[in-house]
Design a protein around this motif. Structure first.
Motif, mmCIF file in Angstrom:
data_model
loop_
_atom_site.group_PDB
_atom_site.id
_atom_site.type_symbol
_atom_site.label_atom_id
_atom_site.label_comp_id
_atom_site.label_asym_id
_atom_site.label_seq_id
_atom_site.Cartn_x
_atom_site.Cartn_y
_atom_site.Cartn_z
ATOM 1 N N LYS A 20 -2.231 3.395 -7.113
ATOM 2 C CA LYS A 20 -3.614 3.327 -8.066
ATOM 3 C C LYS A 20 -3.277 2.682 -9.345
ATOM 4 C CE LYS A 20 -7.450 6.026 -9.441
ATOM 5 N NZ LYS A 20 -7.869 7.303 -9.468
ATOM 6 N N SER A 21 -3.780 1.417 -9.457
ATOM 7 C CA SER A 21 -3.046 0.716 -10.622
ATOM 8 C C SER A 21 -3.968 1.141 -11.920
ATOM 9 C CB SER A 21 -3.594 -0.821 -10.607
ATOM 10 O OG SER A 21 -4.886 -1.012 -10.182
ATOM 11 N N SER A 22 -5.052 1.846 -11.780
ATOM 12 C CA SER A 22 -5.813 2.240 -12.929
ATOM 13 C C SER A 22 -4.999 3.502 -13.553
ATOM 14 C CB SER A 22 -7.084 2.416 -12.567
ATOM 15 O OG SER A 22 -7.377 3.592 -11.679
ATOM 16 N N LYS A 24 -2.593 5.156 -15.501
ATOM 17 C CA LYS A 24 -1.500 4.887 -16.646
ATOM 18 C C LYS A 24 -0.165 5.443 -16.722
ATOM 19 C CE LYS A 24 -5.022 2.358 -18.485
ATOM 20 N NZ LYS A 24 -5.054 0.961 -17.928
ATOM 21 N N LYS A 27 1.060 5.016 -12.016
ATOM 22 C CA LYS A 27 0.505 4.044 -11.062
ATOM 23 C C LYS A 27 0.238 4.652 -9.557
ATOM 24 C CE LYS A 27 0.166 0.641 -14.155
ATOM 25 N NZ LYS A 27 -0.941 0.298 -14.626
#
Length: 75
Positions: A20-22, A24, A27
């Motif tokens: 999940k790139s959002s 912080k 990830k």
């Protein structure tokens, strides 16, 4: 490396979590893959109209893209 799933509270390997790139910090998603799949299956079961509308839209968009590619081949 390990991480704790916030849904089932079990400590699991990071490979047991979706990316999940959002996020912080690491990830990775907060739910493990198993819990995430259960949640998604439950949602699909409880929202059949939304699922059908989404799938219909995907099918139409795919068909439009295919037609455009075929037209480009002819021209």
């Amino acid at each position: 490396m390990t991480k704790k799933c916030y849904k089932c509270k079990k400590i699991k390997e990071t490979t047991e979590f979706y990316k999940k790139s959002s996020n912080k910090t690491d990830k990775l998603c907060g739910r493990c893959k198993e819990c995430d799949n259960i949640l998604k299956a439950t949602w699909r079961k409880n929202n059949p109209k939304k699922v059908k509308a989404y799938e219909r839209g995907r099918w139409r968009n795919g068909k439009k893209k295919w037609i455009m590619k075929e037209v480009e081949k002819i021209v």
